[in-house]
Design an enzyme around this catalytic site. Structure first.
Site, PDB file in Angstrom:
ATOM      1  N   ARG A  33     -23.333 -18.088 -53.482  1.00 21.35           N
ATOM      2  CA  ARG A  33     -22.024 -17.163 -53.695  1.00 21.35           C
ATOM      3  C   ARG A  33     -21.625 -17.198 -52.275  1.00 21.35           C
ATOM      4  O   ARG A  33     -22.058 -17.184 -51.460  1.00 21.35           O
ATOM      5  CB  ARG A  33     -22.529 -15.823 -53.751  1.00 21.35           C
ATOM      6  N   CYS A  54     -24.179 -20.664 -13.075  1.00 22.13           N
ATOM      7  CA  CYS A  54     -23.621 -21.866 -14.110  1.00 22.13           C
ATOM      8  C   CYS A  54     -23.145 -22.911 -13.209  1.00 22.13           C
ATOM      9  O   CYS A  54     -22.369 -22.803 -12.348  1.00 22.13           O
ATOM     10  CB  CYS A  54     -22.671 -20.987 -14.797  1.00 22.13           C
ATOM     11  N   CYS A  57     -19.202 -23.662 -13.598  1.00 20.97           N
ATOM     12  CA  CYS A  57     -18.279 -22.453 -13.397  1.00 20.97           C
ATOM     13  C   CYS A  57     -17.495 -23.244 -11.870  1.00 20.97           C
ATOM     14  O   CYS A  57     -18.050 -23.800 -10.969  1.00 20.97           O
ATOM     15  CB  CYS A  57     -18.687 -21.112 -13.014  1.00 20.97           C
ATOM     16  N   ASP A  80     -24.034 -35.632 -14.310  1.00 15.62           N
ATOM     17  CA  ASP A  80     -25.306 -36.037 -13.212  1.00 15.62           C
ATOM     18  C   ASP A  80     -26.505 -36.455 -13.840  1.00 15.62           C
ATOM     19  O   ASP A  80     -27.448 -36.881 -13.214  1.00 15.62           O
ATOM     20  CB  ASP A  80     -25.379 -34.712 -12.681  1.00 15.62           C
ATOM     21  N   HIS A 117     -16.171 -18.358 -17.982  1.00 14.78           N
ATOM     22  CA  HIS A 117     -17.248 -18.948 -18.471  1.00 14.78           C
ATOM     23  C   HIS A 117     -17.636 -18.326 -19.829  1.00 14.78           C
ATOM     24  O   HIS A 117     -18.510 -18.646 -20.660  1.00 14.78           O
ATOM     25  CB  HIS A 117     -18.607 -18.144 -17.456  1.00 14.78           C
ATOM     26  N   ASN A 157     -20.363 -30.550 -28.160  1.00 16.19           N
ATOM     27  CA  ASN A 157     -21.627 -29.940 -28.743  1.00 16.19           C
ATOM     28  C   ASN A 157     -21.447 -28.692 -28.518  1.00 16.19           C
ATOM     29  O   ASN A 157     -21.379 -28.250 -27.168  1.00 16.19           O
ATOM     30  CB  ASN A 157     -22.751 -30.587 -28.318  1.00 16.19           C
ATOM     31  N   SER A 165     -27.445 -24.985 -24.244  1.00 10.57           N
ATOM     32  CA  SER A 165     -27.775 -23.657 -23.853  1.00 10.57           C
ATOM     33  C   SER A 165     -26.512 -23.198 -23.066  1.00 10.57           C
ATOM     34  O   SER A 165     -26.736 -21.666 -22.911  1.00 10.57           O
ATOM     35  CB  SER A 165     -29.208 -23.770 -23.149  1.00 10.57           C
ATOM     36  N   HIS A 168     -21.063 -22.015 -21.183  1.00  9.99           N
ATOM     37  CA  HIS A 168     -19.268 -22.279 -20.456  1.00  9.99           C
ATOM     38  C   HIS A 168     -18.836 -23.486 -21.431  1.00  9.99           C
ATOM     39  O   HIS A 168     -19.325 -24.514 -21.687  1.00  9.99           O
ATOM     40  CB  HIS A 168     -19.522 -22.879 -19.154  1.00  9.99           C
ATOM     41  N   HIS A 170     -17.287 -26.558 -22.648  1.00 10.16           N
ATOM     42  CA  HIS A 170     -17.297 -27.884 -22.062  1.00 10.16           C
ATOM     43  C   HIS A 170     -17.737 -28.816 -23.208  1.00 10.16           C
ATOM     44  O   HIS A 170     -18.150 -28.703 -24.405  1.00 10.16           O
ATOM     45  CB  HIS A 170     -18.212 -27.961 -21.088  1.00 10.16           C
ATOM     46  N   GLN A 172     -17.851 -33.525 -23.515  1.00  7.05           N
ATOM     47  CA  GLN A 172     -18.503 -34.754 -23.060  1.00  7.05           C
ATOM     48  C   GLN A 172     -17.719 -36.032 -23.013  1.00  7.05           C
ATOM     49  O   GLN A 172     -17.114 -36.086 -24.553  1.00  7.05           O
ATOM     50  CB  GLN A 172     -19.998 -34.986 -23.180  1.00  7.05           C
ATOM     51  N   LYS A 314     -28.279 -26.522 -42.123  1.00  6.49           N
ATOM     52  CA  LYS A 314     -27.981 -27.474 -42.870  1.00  6.49           C
ATOM     53  C   LYS A 314     -29.104 -28.655 -42.325  1.00  6.49           C
ATOM     54  O   LYS A 314     -28.916 -29.131 -41.362  1.00  6.49           O
ATOM     55  CB  LYS A 314     -26.673 -28.281 -43.104  1.00  6.49           C
ATOM     56  N   GLU A 320     -30.659 -37.475 -46.510  1.00  3.53           N
ATOM     57  CA  GLU A 320     -29.656 -37.789 -45.499  1.00  3.53           C
ATOM     58  C   GLU A 320     -30.403 -38.709 -44.462  1.00  3.53           C
ATOM     59  O   GLU A 320     -29.726 -39.764 -44.095  1.00  3.53           O
ATOM     60  CB  GLU A 320     -29.328 -36.615 -44.578  1.00  3.53           C
TER      61      GLU A 320
END
Ligand SMILES: [Zn+2]
Length: 350
Positions: A33, A54, A57, A80, A117, A157, A165, A168, A170, A172, A314, A320
């Site tokens: 539902r 961070c 930042c 890096d 941030h 991501n 984790s 901020h 961002h 890639q 999922k 899959e």
């Protein structure tokens, strides 16, 4: 068939994924539902606008000693810890057949979407999102012009559940000496469709989505966003410029503005769904940049959200990983209806 998908309990429906040229199984008997309860996810801690710890930042030092610019909109730097790099060894150990190897060269960069941030695309105004799209334009053009680069992969991501984790905002960029499997498949399918029908494959997908209408989340003169008929993830969304271009840098400023508006509309609904920062993998689907004929390729942005419910992932399992085809536990029409019913204003600002 009902609006919610396959009607027969125990029925499976195969839906053809024309871009990937594979079946997606919609398992009607597993359909849930629509989510109507409150979220069970823990309330996210309020984040500061600036975090001195961070590495993304403005003005902060990164591992290795480089210091970020005091940027005001977007900021890009070489990763890096790249998985592909200019310093990759040029000689590889030649393995015995049937194995093959070659050096993986290229550039990996990190793109900060905002100096703030505590924001994500969902909370950024469309004008600020347009700065991000503009950066993708410039980076794809610049990196794609390098002789060793065959393709530029831009992605985001977002969220703990996809392994990120740092909140901020961002993304890639991987600019590589090889082409990526997904886009090779999409290119082949698009070229065959063009040859067989004389029409663009994505143009036909857009037309089908407009005619059905139930899965469309956002549309204006330049851009359309929808849960595709053949969605593999419950809340999968395509954001597609209507004019066919092979690369993001071919978009006009008006198309960039429209794309930013669509990205805002989609990500705001994602966050509003469970009143939480909604995780996803966002990918720019672009043609290679090696000078080939890619007129059949139609650039778009795909969102792949891993959650089916606030705390339910999922899982990729037997079908899959083993079989290579997705089983979707929910009907795309039902999931699109949930997203369409949400307010277009972010819940934190409502
Ligand atoms: Zn930060």
């Amino acid at each position: 068939m009902t609006d919610a998908g396959p009607a027969q309990p125990g029925s499976w429906e195969q839906r053809w994924h024309p871009l990937r040229e594979e079946w997606v199984i919609v398992a009607g008997h597993r359909q849930q539902r629509p989510w109507i309860g409150k979220t069970v996810a823990a309330a996210a801690a309020e984040l500061p606008a600036y975090d001195p710890g961070c590495y993304l930042c403005p003005g902060n030092a990164r591992v290795g000693g480089a210091v970020n610019a005091r940027y005001a909109t977007t900021f890009v730097f070489d990763n890096d810890h790249p998985c592909v790099g200019v310093d990759a060894p040029r000689e590889v150990v030649v393995p015995p057949p049937p194995y093959r190897a070659s050096p993986a060269v290229g550039v990996a960069r990190v793109v900060c979407f905002s100096p703030r941030h505590d924001l994500t695309l969902a909370e950024m105004p469309p004008a600020a999102i347009a700065e991000v799209v503009d950066l993708w334009r410039g980076q794809t053009r610049e990196l794609g012009a390098r002789p060793e680069v065959r393709q530029v992969l831009c992605f985001e991501n977002k969220g703990d559940v996809v392994g990120v984790s740092n909140p901020h905002p961002h993304g890639q960029i991987y600019a590589t000496s090889f082409t990526w499997k997904t886009f090779e498949t999409e290119l082949g399918a698009s070229e065959r469709h063009q040859r067989d029908t004389g029409r663009g494959l994505m143009a036909d997908i857009i037309r089908a989505e407009q005619q059905d209408g139930r899965r469309v989340l956002h549309e204006d003169e330049h851009v359309i966003a929808f849960v595709p008929y053949f969605a593999r993830y419950a809340y999968e969304v395509y954001v597609v410029p209507k004019r066919r271009v092979a690369h993001v840098f071919e978009l006009t400023d008006a198309e960039v503005a429209a794309l930013a508006g669509a990205l805002s509309a989609v990500t705001v609904r994602f966050d509003n769904l469970w009143r939480m920062s909604f995780p996803y993998v966002q990918v720019l689907h672009q043609a290679p940049t090696d000078g080939g004929d890619y007129r059949a390729f139609h650039f778009f942005i795909g969102f792949n959200p891993p959650l089916r419910q606030p705390t339910l992932l999922k899982y990729l399992a037997g079908p899959e990983i083993g079989g290579g085809n997705f089983v979707s536990d929910t009907g795309p029409e039902a999931k699109a209806a949930e997203l369409r019913a949400l307010a277009p204003v972010h819940y934190k600002r409502a």
